[in-house]
Design a protein around this motif. Sequence first.
Motif, PDB file in Angstrom:
ATOM      1  N   GLY A 128       0.822  -1.205   0.000  1.00  0.00           N
ATOM      2  CA  GLY A 128       0.000   0.000   0.000  1.00  0.00           C
ATOM      3  C   GLY A 128       0.853   1.251   0.000  1.00  0.00           C
ATOM      4  N   MET A 129       0.222   2.380  -0.308  1.00  0.00           N
ATOM      5  CA  MET A 129       0.925   3.662  -0.286  1.00  0.00           C
ATOM      6  C   MET A 129      -0.049   4.796  -0.051  1.00  0.00           C
ATOM      7  N   THR A 130       0.505   5.919   0.409  1.00  0.00           N
ATOM      8  CA  THR A 130      -0.259   7.162   0.496  1.00  0.00           C
ATOM      9  C   THR A 130       0.671   8.338   0.284  1.00  0.00           C
ATOM     10  N   TRP A 151       3.062  10.952  -5.124  1.00  0.00           N
ATOM     11  CA  TRP A 151       3.488   9.942  -6.084  1.00  0.00           C
ATOM     12  C   TRP A 151       4.471  10.543  -7.073  1.00  0.00           C
ATOM     13  N   SER A 172      -0.048   4.667  -8.984  1.00  0.00           N
ATOM     14  CA  SER A 172       0.407   3.725  -7.961  1.00  0.00           C
ATOM     15  C   SER A 172      -0.412   2.437  -7.948  1.00  0.00           C
ATOM     16  N   SER A 173      -1.703   2.526  -8.240  1.00  0.00           N
ATOM     17  CA  SER A 173      -2.575   1.351  -8.212  1.00  0.00           C
ATOM     18  C   SER A 173      -2.236   0.349  -9.300  1.00  0.00           C
ATOM     19  N   PHE A 230       0.980  -1.590  -6.048  1.00  0.00           N
ATOM     20  CA  PHE A 230       0.358  -1.275  -4.762  1.00  0.00           C
ATOM     21  C   PHE A 230      -1.091  -1.766  -4.744  1.00  0.00           C
ATOM     22  N   LYS A 278      -3.267  -1.429  -2.235  1.00  0.00           N
ATOM     23  CA  LYS A 278      -4.114  -0.431  -1.587  1.00  0.00           C
ATOM     24  C   LYS A 278      -3.450   0.928  -1.745  1.00  0.00           C
ATOM     25  N   THR A 279      -4.162   1.869  -2.341  1.00  0.00           N
ATOM     26  CA  THR A 279      -3.563   3.180  -2.553  1.00  0.00           C
ATOM     27  C   THR A 279      -4.467   4.285  -2.034  1.00  0.00           C
ATOM     28  N   GLN A 332      -3.371   7.776  -2.833  1.00  0.00           N
ATOM     29  CA  GLN A 332      -2.369   8.637  -3.448  1.00  0.00           C
ATOM     30  C   GLN A 332      -2.894  10.062  -3.590  1.00  0.00           C
ATOM     31  N   ALA A 377     -10.432   1.738  -7.842  1.00  0.00           N
ATOM     32  CA  ALA A 377      -9.547   2.905  -7.942  1.00  0.00           C
ATOM     33  C   ALA A 377     -10.292   4.079  -8.556  1.00  0.00           C
ATOM     34  N   TYR A 399       4.445  -0.904   3.130  1.00  0.00           N
ATOM     35  CA  TYR A 399       3.692   0.333   2.965  1.00  0.00           C
ATOM     36  C   TYR A 399       4.647   1.499   2.731  1.00  0.00           C
TER      37      TYR A 399
END
Length: 478
Positions: free
Chosen positions: A118-120, A123, A163-164, A168, A170-171, A173, A192, A223
């Motif tokens: 995952g990321m947040t 980007w 990112s999706s 990843f 779970k994003t 972003q 998404a 993550y």
Amino acid sequence: MKSRYPILVLLLWMTSLSFGQDRPNIILIFTDDQGYADVGANGQVSDIKTPNLDLLAKNGARMTSGYVTAPQCIPSRAGLLTGRYQQRFGLDHNGLIPLPLSETLIAERMQKAGYVTGMTGKWHLDPNHQSNEWIVENLPELNHKKKYLPEDIPFEKKIPYMSSNRGFDKTFQGYGTNFWATYTLDGDEIEAQWIKQEGYRLDVQTDATVEFIKKNSDKPFFYYLSYFAPHVPLEATKKYLDRFPEDMPVRRRYCLAMMSAIDDGVGKIKQTLREMGVEENTIIFFISDNGAPLKITMEDKPISFKGGAWDGSLNTPWVGEKGMLSEGGIRVPFIINWPKGIPGGQVYDKPVISLDVAATCVALAGLGTVDELDGVNLIPYLNGEKKEDPHEAIYWRFWGQQAVRMGNYKFLKAGDTEYLFDVSTSEHENKNLIQEYPEMAKTMRKSLMDWDSELKNPVSPFGEIGNENEWYEHYFKN
């Protein structure tokens, strides 16, 4: 269907055995335009307040010679997430191309190892209106334009680079209130899409991280938390501003407030890991994407000014700033914390680089050594198994600048001017040693040129210095 089910279970069981049962969770925190001074544990300034980051360093390893691959956000992020010098695939600096789809990201490797990813946050690796080389090749209908605008890039062209679609699962972003998300802060999974999320941008990014941990702590996870701070535009809430006095440069006060918000976030993340019972076996990397943009004079422009300006952060004690291959541009806050895996209380002085994150992650995930990666697994060096330097040499090339660090020495070339520094001393880049050690400079120059010849767009002879000449005239006038 029933006859195939036991086979599936067996395959999953064998896969878990091959990767190991006790693989750590990984959280990669990447800040934006944060200078070396602005972690209290680095001991450079007295006004910064980062108790949670200081504890992260105290209980882990503080890498005092930690570098990134570029003094600018897009190439630095590309190097971090691929684990490869970004010049190998032509992303030398902003304004060229997005991160090529042919490159494999850490997250994609971790997915193959069975990790949920995952990321947040920021980007910045998809096509934008400044991706000039990519636009010429992929949007020829725009070639008649002298200047591209954000709306010139069709969103459907961006989607493969988001990112999706880059590993990843779970994003969340985004920078401010608009997020490209596959989940909500209430825990719902969604297709998404763009969603609106009100709130202070740093608190939202922390909350997205916490929500991911709560939902996925029953399996190994990776993550990427890409805080959009202290990059301009400077924004902070009263809660964080009230922690700092008003009798200081306003931009410095806002930077301190934003770093305090990040620090609170790190504390909240640690607390969540503790509550979920996974704190001990979660490794956290904390790194900045480049040094602070001082704009030479550190002019305290009003916060209402939204353009490029000093972001209030400091690179003390290093020379230079964002955009330079001097230490101030590329030597950054760099902390590794893993209670179960490395001894705490370490101050590690040997040179390391953000490329090492990918190599470390794939090794911890059970994927072994991946030859195409340019970094090394740092864990054996931090737990005492290996005593030598992790790297024989670390390289940089950016605009009209090139540099290499080998041991304590750094060779730097800016345009036609060459420097040799012992960056382990108190004089670091304030004393040019090139006349004293010409043979060392010759050896390092050759090593740098040999590396340059491996890159997608080799530069021989080295590039001409451009707009950065003003910086070198200021910072290296002696």
